[in-house]
Every structure is written in structure tokens, then in C-alpha cells.
Design a protein around this motif. Structure first.
Motif, PDB file in Angstrom:
ATOM      1  N   ALA A 143       4.328   5.428   2.668  1.00  0.00           N
ATOM      2  CA  ALA A 143       3.951   6.246   1.510  1.00  0.00           C
ATOM      3  C   ALA A 143       4.633   7.605   1.562  1.00  0.00           C
ATOM      4  O   ALA A 143       5.097   8.119   0.533  1.00  0.00           O
ATOM      5  N   ARG A 144       4.728   8.197   2.745  1.00  0.00           N
ATOM      6  CA  ARG A 144       5.376   9.498   2.873  1.00  0.00           C
ATOM      7  C   ARG A 144       6.864   9.414   2.541  1.00  0.00           C
ATOM      8  O   ARG A 144       7.425  10.286   1.865  1.00  0.00           O
ATOM      9  N   LEU A 145       7.528   8.321   2.985  1.00  0.00           N
ATOM     10  CA  LEU A 145       8.953   8.161   2.698  1.00  0.00           C
ATOM     11  C   LEU A 145       9.202   7.925   1.211  1.00  0.00           C
ATOM     12  O   LEU A 145      10.125   8.487   0.620  1.00  0.00           O
ATOM     13  N   VAL A 146       8.367   7.061   0.593  1.00  0.00           N
ATOM     14  CA  VAL A 146       8.534   6.787  -0.841  1.00  0.00           C
ATOM     15  C   VAL A 146       8.288   8.056  -1.645  1.00  0.00           C
ATOM     16  O   VAL A 146       9.020   8.370  -2.594  1.00  0.00           O
ATOM     17  N   LEU A 204       0.826  -1.208   0.000  1.00  0.00           N
ATOM     18  CA  LEU A 204       0.000   0.000   0.000  1.00  0.00           C
ATOM     19  C   LEU A 204       0.861   1.258   0.000  1.00  0.00           C
ATOM     20  O   LEU A 204       0.597   2.210  -0.735  1.00  0.00           O
ATOM     21  N   GLY A 205       1.889   1.255   0.860  1.00  0.00           N
ATOM     22  CA  GLY A 205       2.747   2.437   0.936  1.00  0.00           C
ATOM     23  C   GLY A 205       3.510   2.694  -0.345  1.00  0.00           C
ATOM     24  O   GLY A 205       3.684   3.848  -0.763  1.00  0.00           O
ATOM     25  N   TYR A 206       3.959   1.623  -0.998  1.00  0.00           N
ATOM     26  CA  TYR A 206       4.716   1.761  -2.240  1.00  0.00           C
ATOM     27  C   TYR A 206       3.847   2.359  -3.348  1.00  0.00           C
ATOM     28  O   TYR A 206       4.224   3.327  -4.021  1.00  0.00           O
ATOM     29  N   LEU A 207       2.656   1.786  -3.511  1.00  0.00           N
ATOM     30  CA  LEU A 207       1.774   2.267  -4.569  1.00  0.00           C
ATOM     31  C   LEU A 207       1.227   3.659  -4.260  1.00  0.00           C
ATOM     32  O   LEU A 207       1.197   4.536  -5.129  1.00  0.00           O
ATOM     33  N   MET A 208       0.788   3.871  -3.029  1.00  0.00           N
ATOM     34  CA  MET A 208       0.236   5.173  -2.675  1.00  0.00           C
ATOM     35  C   MET A 208       1.305   6.252  -2.686  1.00  0.00           C
ATOM     36  O   MET A 208       1.037   7.399  -3.052  1.00  0.00           O
ATOM     37  N   GLY A 209       2.543   5.901  -2.282  1.00  0.00           N
ATOM     38  CA  GLY A 209       3.629   6.880  -2.335  1.00  0.00           C
ATOM     39  C   GLY A 209       3.912   7.318  -3.758  1.00  0.00           C
ATOM     40  O   GLY A 209       4.151   8.504  -4.029  1.00  0.00           O
ATOM     41  N   ALA A 210       3.874   6.368  -4.702  1.00  0.00           N
ATOM     42  CA  ALA A 210       4.089   6.727  -6.102  1.00  0.00           C
ATOM     43  C   ALA A 210       2.955   7.600  -6.632  1.00  0.00           C
ATOM     44  O   ALA A 210       3.180   8.595  -7.330  1.00  0.00           O
ATOM     45  N   MET A 211       1.720   7.251  -6.278  1.00  0.00           N
ATOM     46  CA  MET A 211       0.588   8.042  -6.748  1.00  0.00           C
ATOM     47  C   MET A 211       0.591   9.443  -6.136  1.00  0.00           C
ATOM     48  O   MET A 211       0.334  10.435  -6.817  1.00  0.00           O
ATOM     49  N   LEU A 212       0.919   9.513  -4.847  1.00  0.00           N
ATOM     50  CA  LEU A 212       0.927  10.818  -4.187  1.00  0.00           C
ATOM     51  C   LEU A 212       2.057  11.705  -4.697  1.00  0.00           C
ATOM     52  O   LEU A 212       1.946  12.922  -4.687  1.00  0.00           O
ATOM     53  N   ASN A 260      14.719   2.938  -7.825  1.00  0.00           N
ATOM     54  CA  ASN A 260      15.722   3.579  -6.990  1.00  0.00           C
ATOM     55  C   ASN A 260      15.245   3.819  -5.562  1.00  0.00           C
ATOM     56  O   ASN A 260      16.024   4.274  -4.723  1.00  0.00           O
ATOM     57  N   THR A 261      13.959   3.548  -5.281  1.00  0.00           N
ATOM     58  CA  THR A 261      13.462   3.658  -3.912  1.00  0.00           C
ATOM     59  C   THR A 261      13.457   2.313  -3.191  1.00  0.00           C
ATOM     60  O   THR A 261      13.065   2.253  -2.024  1.00  0.00           O
ATOM     61  N   VAL A 262      13.874   1.249  -3.872  1.00  0.00           N
ATOM     62  CA  VAL A 262      13.855  -0.079  -3.258  1.00  0.00           C
ATOM     63  C   VAL A 262      14.736  -0.165  -2.010  1.00  0.00           C
ATOM     64  O   VAL A 262      14.324  -0.754  -1.006  1.00  0.00           O
ATOM     65  N   PRO A 263      15.966   0.400  -1.997  1.00  0.00           N
ATOM     66  CA  PRO A 263      16.784   0.292  -0.771  1.00  0.00           C
ATOM     67  C   PRO A 263      16.095   0.832   0.470  1.00  0.00           C
ATOM     68  O   PRO A 263      16.060   0.157   1.508  1.00  0.00           O
ATOM     69  N   ILE A 264      15.541   2.027   0.398  1.00  0.00           N
ATOM     70  CA  ILE A 264      14.867   2.581   1.576  1.00  0.00           C
ATOM     71  C   ILE A 264      13.625   1.773   1.918  1.00  0.00           C
ATOM     72  O   ILE A 264      13.255   1.629   3.093  1.00  0.00           O
ATOM     73  N   LEU A 265      12.989   1.167   0.902  1.00  0.00           N
ATOM     74  CA  LEU A 265      11.814   0.348   1.159  1.00  0.00           C
ATOM     75  C   LEU A 265      12.193  -0.930   1.892  1.00  0.00           C
ATOM     76  O   LEU A 265      11.460  -1.381   2.788  1.00  0.00           O
ATOM     77  N   VAL A 266      13.327  -1.523   1.534  1.00  0.00           N
ATOM     78  CA  VAL A 266      13.781  -2.738   2.212  1.00  0.00           C
ATOM     79  C   VAL A 266      14.044  -2.456   3.686  1.00  0.00           C
ATOM     80  O   VAL A 266      13.658  -3.230   4.577  1.00  0.00           O
ATOM     81  N   VAL A 267      14.701  -1.343   3.969  1.00  0.00           N
ATOM     82  CA  VAL A 267      15.004  -0.986   5.358  1.00  0.00           C
ATOM     83  C   VAL A 267      13.719  -0.737   6.141  1.00  0.00           C
ATOM     84  O   VAL A 267      13.535  -1.234   7.261  1.00  0.00           O
TER      85      VAL A 267
END
Length: 281
Positions: A153-156, A118-126, A190-197
């Protein structure tokens, strides 16, 4: 003569391609090498894997069932038969601890997967819209996921907005790439590293939140065991003072799991973000 020299040079260049590929490993392989050099993070990774396997396999080798009650063995201290004692219904605490570990780890992992999605998709949309979003096991997973995804979502979104100003993204605009291709082909990878953490940290947060909700009676409902409702079983002063085997094992399990996940998350952050590691030094 010139033809033979040309073919020789071409063969030499072709022979150098695999060598160059070996000299420059992929970013993920570099991150794995950096993580392996962090002994504390690797120790926590192995510890988490051992705990997960232990919780999955251990109950099959236990002579006691989760729902097996014994009125003659109520609130017994640890002994040779019951390594961690028994609870107020005469159930084996050790077996219930392992089964509770299954539930707590499943809640943590599924909550992380759902909230990250949810955060990944919503972050991209936002980031495209350019504004920020101000009973049972499955219900707990859904509730915790709904609490976790806005943070991700805010971080992405912030990471994507920062990457937009990089030179390689300006080059994609010059090349005339579509917004969808720039988003899914260049920005999100390029947001995958922060998403993994953040996903690693989300597992620890979900386990803590589930334990707190179950301790308050709002999470996993007995007789299904979880570390939180096992601690809730010791809800009297007498249990707290005289029967520590009722609440200490799940408390220690929660503490070790959360600390190991946090240390592993720090190791992943250092491995995936070398600039941050250099700034620390």
C-alpha cells in the motif's frame, strides 16, 4: 481524377495502420521481449514452473503415501526404495517433500494475491486521503497477508502521488475528468509494473515467513507437511549431524525457490522499468 487519387491515398493510409501497429508493440509485449533476453531470469522462470509441476504431479507417481508409516524403516538413509530416506515415523521424505512444496507454494501464492489486493486498494484509498498506514494453512495465509499489505500500500500510494505530477495527469484535470476516472482509468493502470515486481517478491517473503513460523511450531501443523515443519522434525543434534536427509531436502528446496523468485523479480523489474535498467548501466 481527383476522386480516384483521394480513394487511393485513403487506401494507402488504411494499409499503413496495421504496419504501424506491428512496428510499435504494446508495453507488455515489449516487457516480455526484454524479459526473454534475460537468460538468468528465464531460467529461473522455467525452474519455478518445473518445481510447481513437479510438486503437483510428482506425488501421484510415488509408490508411497504421505501418512504411510513403517516402524521397520524409521530414520533410514537414502536408498533405492526411498530416494531421500525416511523420517522418524518411517515416512518417505521424497513424497513428503513434494507434498510440502504444494503447501508452501500455495501459501506463497495466496498470500501474495490477498496482500496485493489489499495493498492495491488501500494504497489507492490512502493516496486520496494523503496519509500513510503506520493453526492452520488459512490462518497462516491471513496472518502473512496482513503483514505484507501495508508495504505494498505504501509503494502504490507513493507511485500514485508521483504520477499525479506528470503532464498527462495535468491534462486530465484540464479536461475535467472526475477523480474516480483519473484514479481507476489513468493512475492505477500505471502502477501495475511496480505491483507485478512487488507481487513476485511477496511470494518469496511468504514462503520464508511460513517456513520460519512452521519451524517454530506456529505455522502449518503436522501431519500436514510443509518445508518449514519438515525442517522442524530434525530438531535434535543427532538428527542434524547424522540424518541430514531429514532437513537438507526442504532447506535446499526453500533456498532454490526463494533465489529463483528473487532473480525473476529482478528480471521483471528490468523489463518493466527500462529507465532503471539504463541507470544501472
Amino acid at each position: 481524377m481527383f476522386g480516384s487519387l483521394f480513394s487511393t491515398n485513403r487506401r494507402l493510409r488504411e494499409a499503413q495502420i496495421p504496419v504501424l501497429a506491428q512496428v510499435t508493440p504494446s508495453p507488455w509485449r515489449q516487457a516480455w521481449r526484454a524479459l526473454r533476453q534475460n537468460r538468468l531470469a528465464m531460467f529461473c522462470l522455467v525452474l519455478l514452473l518445473v518445481m510447481a509441476v513437479w510438486c503437483i504431479v510428482g506425488p501421484y507417481y510415488s509408490p508411497w503415501r504421505d501418512d504411510a508409516t513403517d516402524a521397520l524403516m524409521i530414520n533410514k538413509a537414502p536408498n533405492a526404495e526411498h530416494w531421500l530416506g525416511t523420517d522418524f515415523l518411517g515416512r518417505d521424505v521424497y513424497t513428503r517433500l513434494l507434498l510440502a512444496g504444494r503447501i508452501s507454494l500455495i501459501i506463497g501464492m495466496l498470500t501474495m494475491l490477498l496482500s496485493v489486493t489489499l495493498g492495491y486498494l488501500m494504497g489507492a484509498m490512502l493516496s486520496e486521503l494523503d496519509f500513510s498506514p503506520d493453526s492452520r494453512v488459512y490462518m497462516v495465509i491471513v496472518m502473512l497477508s496482513l503483514l505484507e499489505w501495508p508495504k505494498l500500500a505504501r509503494l502504490v500510494r507513493g507511485q500514485i502521488l508521483s504520477l499525479r505530477e506528470r503532464d498527462f495527469m495535468l491534462a486530465t484535470q484540464v479536461l475535467g475528468l472526475s477523480s474516480r476516472r483519473r484514479l481507476f482509468g489513468h493512475l492505477l493502470p500505471n502502477t501495475v509494473p511496480i505491483l507485478v515486481v512487488m507481487a513476485t517478491m511477496a511470494v518469496a517473503n511468504a514462503i520464508l515467513s511460513e517456513s520460519a513460523l512452521s519451524y517454530l511450531g506456529l505455522g502449518v501443523v503436522p501431519p500436514t507437511p510443509s518445508w518449514g515443519n519438515m525442517m522442524d522434525a530434525a530438531n535434535s543434534l543427532i538428527d542434524f549431524q547424522r540424518r541430514p536427509w531429514l532437513w537438507m531436502p526442504p532447506g535446499v528446496a526453500i533456498f532454490i525457490t526463494v533465489i529463483a523468485i528473487n532473480v525473476l523479480g529482478d528480471g521483471l523489474r528490468d523489463a518493466l522499468d527500462p529507465k532503471l535498467k539504463r541507470s544501472k548501466k
